[in-house]
Motif scaffolding. Structure first.
Motif, mmCIF file in Angstrom:
data_model
loop_
_atom_site.group_PDB
_atom_site.id
_atom_site.type_symbol
_atom_site.label_atom_id
_atom_site.label_comp_id
_atom_site.label_asym_id
_atom_site.label_seq_id
_atom_site.Cartn_x
_atom_site.Cartn_y
_atom_site.Cartn_z
ATOM 1 N N ASN A 410 1.027 -0.880 0.040
ATOM 2 C CA ASN A 410 -0.032 0.019 -0.116
ATOM 3 C C ASN A 410 0.739 1.426 0.060
ATOM 4 O OD1 ASN A 410 -1.542 -1.826 0.490
ATOM 5 N ND2 ASN A 410 -2.951 -0.682 1.822
ATOM 6 N N CYS A 411 1.074 2.267 -0.106
ATOM 7 C CA CYS A 411 0.882 3.417 -0.240
ATOM 8 C C CYS A 411 0.936 3.904 0.878
ATOM 9 C CB CYS A 411 0.804 4.967 -1.801
ATOM 10 S SG CYS A 411 0.751 5.655 -1.275
ATOM 11 N N PRO A 412 2.565 4.502 1.167
ATOM 12 C CA PRO A 412 2.988 4.737 2.553
ATOM 13 C C PRO A 412 2.923 6.168 3.087
ATOM 14 C CG PRO A 412 5.170 5.136 0.950
ATOM 15 C CD PRO A 412 3.836 4.518 0.355
ATOM 16 N N GLU A 413 1.728 6.297 2.092
ATOM 17 C CA GLU A 413 1.450 8.161 2.419
ATOM 18 C C GLU A 413 -0.274 8.402 2.086
ATOM 19 O OE1 GLU A 413 3.118 10.910 2.649
ATOM 20 O OE2 GLU A 413 5.119 10.135 2.076
ATOM 21 N N CYS A 414 -0.941 6.785 1.494
ATOM 22 C CA CYS A 414 -2.253 6.969 1.313
ATOM 23 C C CYS A 414 -2.547 5.821 1.559
ATOM 24 C CB CYS A 414 -2.272 7.950 0.780
ATOM 25 S SG CYS A 414 -2.974 7.264 -0.817
ATOM 26 N N GLN A 415 -1.754 4.953 1.888
ATOM 27 C CA GLN A 415 -2.485 3.619 1.992
ATOM 28 C C GLN A 415 -3.322 2.791 1.026
ATOM 29 O OE1 GLN A 415 -0.734 2.838 4.446
ATOM 30 N NE2 GLN A 415 -0.491 4.998 5.655
ATOM 31 N N TYR A 428 3.701 1.870 -8.264
ATOM 32 C CA TYR A 428 2.497 3.687 -8.898
ATOM 33 C C TYR A 428 1.265 3.647 -7.155
ATOM 34 C CZ TYR A 428 5.617 5.173 -12.677
ATOM 35 O OH TYR A 428 6.422 4.873 -13.669
ATOM 36 N N CYS A 429 1.522 4.224 -7.092
ATOM 37 C CA CYS A 429 0.118 5.100 -6.063
ATOM 38 C C CYS A 429 -1.071 5.367 -7.109
ATOM 39 C CB CYS A 429 0.504 6.167 -5.029
ATOM 40 S SG CYS A 429 -1.496 6.568 -4.282
ATOM 41 N N PRO A 430 -2.178 4.856 -7.526
ATOM 42 C CA PRO A 430 -3.058 5.156 -8.540
ATOM 43 C C PRO A 430 -3.722 6.274 -8.031
ATOM 44 C CG PRO A 430 -3.730 3.107 -7.488
ATOM 45 C CD PRO A 430 -2.639 3.185 -6.901
ATOM 46 N N GLU A 434 -5.788 12.598 -4.463
ATOM 47 C CA GLU A 434 -6.213 12.285 -2.828
ATOM 48 C C GLU A 434 -4.602 11.652 -2.506
ATOM 49 O OE1 GLU A 434 -9.204 12.803 -1.084
ATOM 50 O OE2 GLU A 434 -9.856 12.762 -2.666
ATOM 51 N N CYS A 435 -3.985 11.185 -2.919
ATOM 52 C CA CYS A 435 -2.477 11.051 -2.196
ATOM 53 C C CYS A 435 -1.785 12.379 -2.033
ATOM 54 C CB CYS A 435 -1.764 10.443 -3.245
ATOM 55 S SG CYS A 435 -0.069 9.707 -2.667
ATOM 56 N N PRO A 436 -1.184 12.791 -0.618
ATOM 57 C CA PRO A 436 -1.131 14.276 -0.193
ATOM 58 C C PRO A 436 0.142 14.192 -1.325
ATOM 59 C CG PRO A 436 -1.175 12.799 1.729
ATOM 60 C CD PRO A 436 -1.782 12.308 0.225
ATOM 61 N N PRO A 437 1.513 13.983 -1.273
ATOM 62 C CA PRO A 437 3.276 14.196 -2.182
ATOM 63 C C PRO A 437 2.821 14.527 -3.793
ATOM 64 C CG PRO A 437 2.886 11.781 -1.292
ATOM 65 C CD PRO A 437 1.509 12.107 -0.447
ATOM 66 N N GLN A 438 1.961 13.665 -4.146
ATOM 67 C CA GLN A 438 1.214 13.630 -4.890
ATOM 68 C C GLN A 438 0.952 15.172 -5.674
ATOM 69 O OE1 GLN A 438 -0.470 10.607 -7.631
ATOM 70 N NE2 GLN A 438 -0.027 9.164 -5.894
ATOM 71 N N LEU A 439 -0.406 15.368 -4.951
ATOM 72 C CA LEU A 439 -1.254 16.497 -4.938
ATOM 73 C C LEU A 439 0.016 17.884 -4.864
ATOM 74 C CD1 LEU A 439 -4.387 15.629 -2.911
ATOM 75 C CD2 LEU A 439 -4.010 15.729 -5.161
HETATM 76 ZN ZN LIG Z 1 -0.501 7.723 -2.389
#
Ligand SMILES: [Zn+2]
Length: 673
Positions: A410-415, A428-430, A434-439
């Motif tokens: 799971n994504c370490p930032e948004c699970q 990749y975190c899809p 919502e995923c903070p580092p991507q935003l």
């Molecule tokens: Zn994420």
């Protein structure tokens, strides 16, 4: 200025600039500043545009490139390009020296030691002082003709100096990418959402095979020449020949910097090796060893060659600098595109003169292959890469309780569960919405200097605004209110008004940069520019079909797919509509549009020679403005060759062979009405 005076000034400038170039690259003793150099170059460029008939082949402006090579011709080397035998230990070096003493028994033998540059070997031919061809090593017998690309390299002379150079001389050397240039290229790639290059050597070799020589020029490759072949060389020693070649304009290894040194004993050779084994990390470029050669050229001839290598030279390869330390943990970083990269956190250790705390683990496959586990004693190495990498595990120190490392699911930032597309190395975190580092990453990309250039909205401020809930996406930036900002602890009146001013100002940023700022995957600066020129506004891009997209210059399948994927997402369109409502530039400006048409759409042109009403660049621009495509060389796909005065005979011949229409400047004007 009269034409005669212009011709004189052009000639003066060419000589002066080439002289400065020589002082800068070959002698490392510049006598003017970069700024002064650029000013003179600018003056020359303007004059050449005005008087193209006086353009000289050795003009430094010819190094900016622009010619396109579709396929690199395979050329046979006049003299085969041997590779050196490698050695990895002192014993092997001693054996090499002993073998030479056994063959040459009655003369004094001297050696030279030089750096072994970690780059791409090249063979460059000069006839009557002019660079006529540059060919890669290839298989040693045949290589690729990359003349156009090599000419863009400032440290490779296009014309030789003085008058005593041999009428024909072949220079052999190494083209490499300085570490600094490598870092800049990777920084840019990161900004464009592209994966970084692995090391300077691979980047240099990839760059030399690029079709567009203008990109090659922008990458700032450099070169050293270390071997020369000619019938009329009078120097008897390799060392003296290097000094002589320097006078002719070649960048050869500098004895004052100890890049080359004469040695008479094994001890002197080892001391040279030991010196550079430590000092190599202070060089601005990578070396991977030292080359030892017999200095006396007649002795080299006596010794001769084996099937593969000279008997009079050997390479001593440095061991990659290695250290051992404990792997404390593995953490995962999530980038703007959602790519997840594992990073090893280590017990700090000294390696190659720096303290290392982290190392690269690349991806899940790499971790599995190495079977690295938390708590392991690991070997780390520093090669050409900036971040060291883990190369192995000391299994004798592994705890009996250790278990194989399980890659995050799971994504370490948004699970969100991670995905991995077929053929891709990274997970990749899809969860891109919502995923903070991507935003946050998308916002910082948007505000960055090369995109919307909003000063005062750097990484830290974005982080602050994001965490306080002021902004979630790039459109929110244009909704920011003064009172909101003032209520934040760290924002003073002055900086708030500066920021709001910068945001307002960004609405004038031209379309192509807005397009780049959106952060569509694979749409970097250059692609954004091509898209903007071709489609002229966002609506046309949004509505374009896959095949319409790939018709635009430099837009391939992968990019077209990514663009369509972007616009298929409803949330992107909502965001885009908001940005449009804030009046950002979503079409070419009137100035950019003036005189544009699509009369030449779908047609490709080759431009050659000198024209009376256009400079060559003006003509190219005119073709593009009318929707046509300008290519560098003639192929079966070319529609027209526009022939000016003094056009080279080979282009004409080729066009005739392929049945391509040759038109004059006047006929071109009729074509666009
Ligand atoms: Zn994420």
């Amino acid at each position: 200025m009269t034409p005669t005076l212009a011709q004189q000034r052009i000639s003066e400038l060419v000589n002066e600039l080439n002289e400065h170039n020589y002082k800068y690259y070959v002698l490392s003793q510049p006598t003017i500043s970069d700024y002064e150099f650029d000013m003179l170059l600018e003056e020359l460029k303007k004059l050449e545009e005005q008087y193209p008939q006086f353009l000289q082949p050795e003009s430094p402006t010819q190094r900016i490139g622009g010619d396109i090579t579709k396929n690199f011709a395979v050329v046979k080397h006049e003299y085969p390009m041997f590779s050196l035998a490698n050695s990895y230990s002192r014993e092997e070096v001693a054996d090499f020296i002993n073998r030479i003493y056994k063959t040459i028994t009655d003369e004094k033998i001297e050696f030279t030691c030089e750096l072994k540059y970690d780059g791409v070997a090249i063979s460059i031919t000069y006839e009557n002082g002019n660079l006529t061809s540059a060919v890669t090593r290839g298989d040693g017998e045949k290589g690729d003709d990359i003349t156009t690309n090599v000419k863009t390299i400032s440290s490779v002379p296009i014309k030789l100096r003085e008058n005593d150079y041999p009428l024909k001389i072949i220079a052999r050397g190494e083209i490499y990418l300085p570490r600094k240039s490598f870092e800049i290229i990777n920084k840019e790639r990161e900004e464009n959402g592209e994966p970084p290059f692995a090391n300077p050597r691979n980047t240099a070799s990839g760059t030399l095979k690029m079709q567009n020589s203008a990109i090659v020029a922008s990458r700032k490759l450099e070169a050293f020449m270390y071997y020369f072949i000619s019938d009329s060389i009078s120097e008897n020693s390799h060392f003296d020949l290097m000094l002589m070649a320097k006078k002719w304009g070649f960048r050869t290894p500098n004895p004052e910097k100890r890049f080359i040194q004469k040695c008479s004993t094994l001890d002197e050779i080892f001391s040279f090796i030991d010196f550079w084994n430590v000092k190599r990390f202070e060089l601005p470029f990578d070396i991977d060893g030292v080359v030892i050669k017999v200095n006396h050229i007649p002795q080299q001839e006596t010794l001769g060659y084996t099937a593969k290598s000279p008997r009079w030279a050997i390479a001593y390869k440095f061991k990659a600098e290695q250290a051992k330390t404990w792997l404390e943990s593995i953490s995962f970083q999530v980038g703007r595109t959602g790519a997840v990269t594992p990073v090893a956190n280590l017990t700090p250790v000294q390696l190659a003169g720096t303290t290392v705390k982290r190392a690269s683990l690349h991806n899940a496959d790499q971790i599995e292959k190495l079977d690295v586990r938390i708590g392991d004693l690991v070997f780390i190495e520093k090669g050409g890469e900036i971040i060291p990498k883990i190369t192995g595990v000391d299994l004798s120190k592994r705890s009996e309780y250790s278990t194989p490392f399980r890659y995050v699911e799971n994504c370490p930032e948004c699970q969100t569960p991670l995905i991995r597309k077929e053929g891709e190395a990274l997970h990749y975190c899809p969860n891109e919405w919502e995923c903070p580092p991507q935003l946050k990453g998308k916002i910082t990309h948007f505000t960055s200097r090369k995109a919307m250039d909003i000063e005062g909205l750097g990484e830290e401020t974005v982080e602050l605004f994001f965490n306080t809930g002021l902004i979630r996406n790039v459109a929110d930036i244009y909704d920011l209110k003064k009172e909101q900002l003032l209520s934040l602890e760290r924002m003073a009146e002055k900086s708030v008004s500066n920021l709001l001013y910068a945001i307002e100002n960004s609405k004038k940023i031209p379309f192509e940069r807005v397009l780049f700022a959106l952060g569509i995957r694979y749409v970097g600066e250059t692609v954004a520019k091509k898209l903007a020129r071709h489609f002229k506004n966002i609506k046309a891009i949004r509505n374009a079909t896959h095949s319409e997209l790939t018709q635009a210059e430099e837009i391939g399948e992968k990019i077209a797919e990514s663009i369509q994927h972007y616009f298929a997402e409803e949330k992107n369109n909502t965001l885009l509509n908001r940005l449009i409502s804030y009046e950002l530039q979503f079409s070419l400006s009137e100035e950019q549009m003036s005189g544009t048409s699509s009369k030449l759409s779908g047609l490709s042109f080759v431009v050659s020679g000198i024209f009376s009403t256009f400079t060559r660049d003006e003509l190219k621009e005119n073709i593009e403005k009318n929707g046509g495509k300008v290519v560098g060389s003639i192929s079966a796909k070319t529609n027209y060759l526009i022939a000016g005065e003094n056009m080279g005979p080979s282009k004409k011949e080729k066009a005739e062979q392929l049945g391509i229409k040759i038109i004059s400047e006047e006929e071109y004007k009729k074509l666009i009405g």
